[in-house]
Write a protein that holds these residues in place. Structure first.
Motif, PDB file in Angstrom:
ATOM      1  N   ASP A  87      -7.822   8.930   8.127  1.00 53.55           N
ATOM      2  CA  ASP A  87      -8.366   8.268   6.939  1.00 53.55           C
ATOM      3  C   ASP A  87      -7.406   7.246   6.338  1.00 53.55           C
ATOM      4  O   ASP A  87      -7.823   6.160   5.928  1.00 53.55           O
ATOM      5  CB  ASP A  87      -8.690   9.315   5.860  1.00 53.55           C
ATOM      6  CG  ASP A  87      -9.895  10.150   6.251  1.00 53.55           C
ATOM      7  OD1 ASP A  87     -10.601   9.751   7.200  1.00 53.55           O
ATOM      8  OD2 ASP A  87     -10.117  11.203   5.622  1.00 53.55           O
ATOM      9  N   LEU A  88      -6.131   7.574   6.312  1.00 50.25           N
ATOM     10  CA  LEU A  88      -5.160   6.692   5.674  1.00 50.25           C
ATOM     11  C   LEU A  88      -4.992   5.402   6.476  1.00 50.25           C
ATOM     12  O   LEU A  88      -4.902   4.311   5.909  1.00 50.25           O
ATOM     13  CB  LEU A  88      -3.817   7.433   5.548  1.00 50.25           C
ATOM     14  CG  LEU A  88      -2.899   6.995   4.424  1.00 50.25           C
ATOM     15  CD1 LEU A  88      -3.638   6.999   3.089  1.00 50.25           C
ATOM     16  CD2 LEU A  88      -1.686   7.907   4.342  1.00 50.25           C
ATOM     17  N   THR A  89      -4.971   5.536   7.796  1.00 55.77           N
ATOM     18  CA  THR A  89      -4.847   4.351   8.643  1.00 55.77           C
ATOM     19  C   THR A  89      -6.109   3.484   8.543  1.00 55.77           C
ATOM     20  O   THR A  89      -6.032   2.256   8.483  1.00 55.77           O
ATOM     21  CB  THR A  89      -4.587   4.760  10.107  1.00 55.77           C
ATOM     22  OG1 THR A  89      -3.496   5.672  10.126  1.00 55.77           O
ATOM     23  CG2 THR A  89      -4.241   3.562  10.970  1.00 55.77           C
ATOM     24  N   GLU A  90      -7.275   4.136   8.506  1.00 53.79           N
ATOM     25  CA  GLU A  90      -8.533   3.384   8.332  1.00 53.79           C
ATOM     26  C   GLU A  90      -8.504   2.639   6.997  1.00 53.79           C
ATOM     27  O   GLU A  90      -8.927   1.489   6.905  1.00 53.79           O
ATOM     28  CB  GLU A  90      -9.734   4.327   8.366  1.00 53.79           C
ATOM     29  CG  GLU A  90     -10.122   4.776   9.768  1.00 53.79           C
ATOM     30  CD  GLU A  90     -10.507   3.621  10.687  1.00 53.79           C
ATOM     31  OE1 GLU A  90     -11.181   2.670  10.238  1.00 53.79           O
ATOM     32  OE2 GLU A  90     -10.092   3.654  11.862  1.00 53.79           O
ATOM     33  N   SER A  91      -8.003   3.314   5.973  1.00 51.05           N
ATOM     34  CA  SER A  91      -7.925   2.703   4.660  1.00 51.05           C
ATOM     35  C   SER A  91      -6.979   1.496   4.696  1.00 51.05           C
ATOM     36  O   SER A  91      -7.272   0.433   4.131  1.00 51.05           O
ATOM     37  CB  SER A  91      -7.438   3.745   3.658  1.00 51.05           C
ATOM     38  OG  SER A  91      -7.229   3.159   2.414  1.00 51.05           O
ATOM     39  N   TYR A  92      -5.873   1.630   5.390  1.00 49.14           N
ATOM     40  CA  TYR A  92      -4.940   0.501   5.545  1.00 49.14           C
ATOM     41  C   TYR A  92      -5.612  -0.652   6.294  1.00 49.14           C
ATOM     42  O   TYR A  92      -5.499  -1.818   5.891  1.00 49.14           O
ATOM     43  CB  TYR A  92      -3.662   0.946   6.283  1.00 49.14           C
ATOM     44  CG  TYR A  92      -2.819  -0.223   6.735  1.00 49.14           C
ATOM     45  CD1 TYR A  92      -2.163  -1.024   5.801  1.00 49.14           C
ATOM     46  CD2 TYR A  92      -2.726  -0.553   8.076  1.00 49.14           C
ATOM     47  CE1 TYR A  92      -1.422  -2.120   6.200  1.00 49.14           C
ATOM     48  CE2 TYR A  92      -1.984  -1.650   8.487  1.00 49.14           C
ATOM     49  CZ  TYR A  92      -1.334  -2.428   7.551  1.00 49.14           C
ATOM     50  OH  TYR A  92      -0.621  -3.519   7.955  1.00 49.14           O
ATOM     51  N   GLU A 112      -4.544   2.405  -2.465  1.00 47.35           N
ATOM     52  CA  GLU A 112      -5.624   2.147  -1.515  1.00 47.35           C
ATOM     53  C   GLU A 112      -6.554   1.014  -1.945  1.00 47.35           C
ATOM     54  O   GLU A 112      -7.610   0.828  -1.356  1.00 47.35           O
ATOM     55  CB  GLU A 112      -6.419   3.430  -1.250  1.00 47.35           C
ATOM     56  CG  GLU A 112      -5.557   4.488  -0.563  1.00 47.35           C
ATOM     57  CD  GLU A 112      -6.371   5.621   0.059  1.00 47.35           C
ATOM     58  OE1 GLU A 112      -7.210   5.339   0.920  1.00 47.35           O
ATOM     59  OE2 GLU A 112      -6.168   6.776  -0.339  1.00 47.35           O
ATOM     60  N   LYS A 113      -6.142   0.281  -2.995  1.00 43.02           N
ATOM     61  CA  LYS A 113      -6.928  -0.892  -3.403  1.00 43.02           C
ATOM     62  C   LYS A 113      -6.039  -2.130  -3.427  1.00 43.02           C
ATOM     63  O   LYS A 113      -6.341  -3.111  -4.104  1.00 43.02           O
ATOM     64  CB  LYS A 113      -7.534  -0.655  -4.787  1.00 43.02           C
ATOM     65  CG  LYS A 113      -8.625   0.408  -4.774  1.00 43.02           C
ATOM     66  CD  LYS A 113      -9.434   0.369  -6.061  1.00 43.02           C
ATOM     67  CE  LYS A 113     -10.629   1.302  -5.961  1.00 43.02           C
ATOM     68  NZ  LYS A 113     -10.480   2.504  -6.785  1.00 43.02           N
ATOM     69  N   ARG A 129      -8.709  -1.371   6.418  1.00 42.55           N
ATOM     70  CA  ARG A 129      -9.676  -2.005   5.522  1.00 42.55           C
ATOM     71  C   ARG A 129      -8.974  -2.930   4.527  1.00 42.55           C
ATOM     72  O   ARG A 129      -9.407  -4.063   4.306  1.00 42.55           O
ATOM     73  CB  ARG A 129     -10.490  -0.942   4.773  1.00 42.55           C
ATOM     74  CG  ARG A 129     -11.497  -1.530   3.804  1.00 42.55           C
ATOM     75  CD  ARG A 129     -12.138  -0.440   2.960  1.00 42.55           C
ATOM     76  NE  ARG A 129     -12.995   0.425   3.735  1.00 42.55           N
ATOM     77  CZ  ARG A 129     -14.274   0.140   3.998  1.00 42.55           C
ATOM     78  NH1 ARG A 129     -14.817  -0.963   3.540  1.00 42.55           N
ATOM     79  NH2 ARG A 129     -14.993   0.975   4.710  1.00 42.55           N
ATOM     80  N   GLN A 130      -7.866  -2.464   3.942  1.00 40.91           N
ATOM     81  CA  GLN A 130      -7.137  -3.279   2.967  1.00 40.91           C
ATOM     82  C   GLN A 130      -6.603  -4.554   3.614  1.00 40.91           C
ATOM     83  O   GLN A 130      -6.666  -5.633   3.033  1.00 40.91           O
ATOM     84  CB  GLN A 130      -5.986  -2.482   2.333  1.00 40.91           C
ATOM     85  CG  GLN A 130      -6.445  -1.345   1.436  1.00 40.91           C
ATOM     86  CD  GLN A 130      -7.443  -1.811   0.399  1.00 40.91           C
ATOM     87  OE1 GLN A 130      -7.152  -2.712  -0.391  1.00 40.91           O
ATOM     88  NE2 GLN A 130      -8.632  -1.234   0.401  1.00 40.91           N
ATOM     89  N   MET A 179       0.827  -1.219   0.000  1.00 43.10           N
ATOM     90  CA  MET A 179       0.000   0.000   0.000  1.00 43.10           C
ATOM     91  C   MET A 179       0.856   1.262   0.000  1.00 43.10           C
ATOM     92  O   MET A 179       0.615   2.172  -0.783  1.00 43.10           O
ATOM     93  CB  MET A 179      -0.927  -0.012   1.219  1.00 43.10           C
ATOM     94  CG  MET A 179      -1.816   1.205   1.300  1.00 43.10           C
ATOM     95  SD  MET A 179      -3.257   0.910   2.328  1.00 43.10           S
ATOM     96  CE  MET A 179      -3.779   2.607   2.601  1.00 43.10           C
TER      97      MET A 179
END
Lengths: 119, 178
Positions: free
Chosen positions: B138-143, B102-103, B145-146, B93
């Motif tokens: 947001d970035l940590t939440e996105s991580y 982020e995907k 989730r991934q 990521m």
């Protein structure tokens, strides 16, 4: 009533919909307010509902439709939060879930997408 | 056999994973897929701890920061232990050049499942970081989730899923090999 709990992103809502055959239109998504639809088939995001109740000084409801599927995130395995409001939320939400779980027929905990029936 | 292990940190996941990989491999080759890119002394000390714990267990170590399929190439009959999915997804990521994918769970899942299906046995270790009350950026939440999506893909395909808690095993799927 059935309760589904689990950490963030563990597949709680997917499981609720699939296992209980609930369409997206049957899901009430809580926001951080005391507003709730007590008749909804599925209530998603109990943590936000309880947070909203605390902010508005309202007692969160334990009465839902008899066939309601209630979905809440577990928030209890981190360091004690620095923020007093978050600390209070964590405590009250934990007690709330205990009461709710005791009223539910089943309690299922999601772990990496896999359901584990704990009641 | 595909094994997926998760749980809190410092609960015994890696030790269990090593023991299971040794047992599953039997006389076959066993590979340790090391995913952590050390950034400081603390990281290097952690890596040394894991290395000494593995010593004598007969693993060949493969360094793999990102490219899982490259390290699987030509080793199809082996038993792979990948520790950890957490570090791998982080590497995939947050790129070296500063960009963020982020995907990345899509690629991470398909490459890890490719490794699993192309080998005799595979054991994956991840970290359960999903149950605290404090919000993250947001970035940590996105991580998170991934990582969770990758975990779920692996747990879904696995024959055995274990949550490790203070050295105890909670089995969510399948059964321990005899």
């Amino acid at each position: 009533m059935d309760l589904i709990i689990g950490g963030a992103f563990q597949g709680k809502l997917e499981y609720a919909k699939e296992h209980f055959g609930i369409a997206e239109s049957g899901v009430f998504r809580c926001e951080r307010t005391a507003v709730i639809d007590p008749e909804a088939r599925c209530i998603y995001g109990l943590e936000d509902y309880v947070y909203g109740c605390i902010k508005e000084g309202v007692e969160p409801s334990l009465d839902f439709a008899p066939d309601a599927v209630l979905v809440g995130r577990e928030v209890f395995s981190g360091v004690v939060p620095m923020d007093a409001e978050v600390r209070r939320f964590r405590e009250e939400y934990g007690r709330y879930l205990q009461k709710l779980a005791s009223r539910c027929t089943t309690v299922t905990r999601m772990f990496c997408g896999l359901p584990q029936r704990i009641k | 056999m595909i094994v997926f292990i998760s749980g809190g940190c410092k609960n015994g996941k890696s030790t269990l994973a090593e023991d299971l990989a040794v047992k599953l491999a039997g006389d076959g080759p066993r590979y340790y897929v090391a995913t952590m890119v050390p950034h400081d002394e603390e990281d290097r000390a952690r890596i040394e701890k894991h290395r000494s714990s593995r010593r004598g267990k007969g693993f060949e170590t493969l360094e793999c920061a990102e490219d899982v399929s490259a390290c699987a190439k030509g080793r199809s009959g082996g038993t792979f232990l990948l520790d950890s999915v957490t570090a791998l997804v982080s590497n995939m990521m947050f790129k070296e050049d500063g960009t963020v994918d982020e995907k990345c769970s899509v690629k991470a899942s398909s490459e890890l499942l490719g490794l699993a299906r192309g080998s005799a046995n595979s054991v994956f270790v991840s970290d359960f970081i999903y149950a605290d009350a404090e919000g993250y950026g947001d970035l940590t939440e996105s991580y998170r989730r991934q990582l969770a999506l990758t975990d779920r893909a692996l747990a879904g395909a696995a024959d055995l899923v274990i949550e490790v808690c203070c050295g105890m095993n909670i089995i969510h799927k399948g059964g321990m090999p005899l």
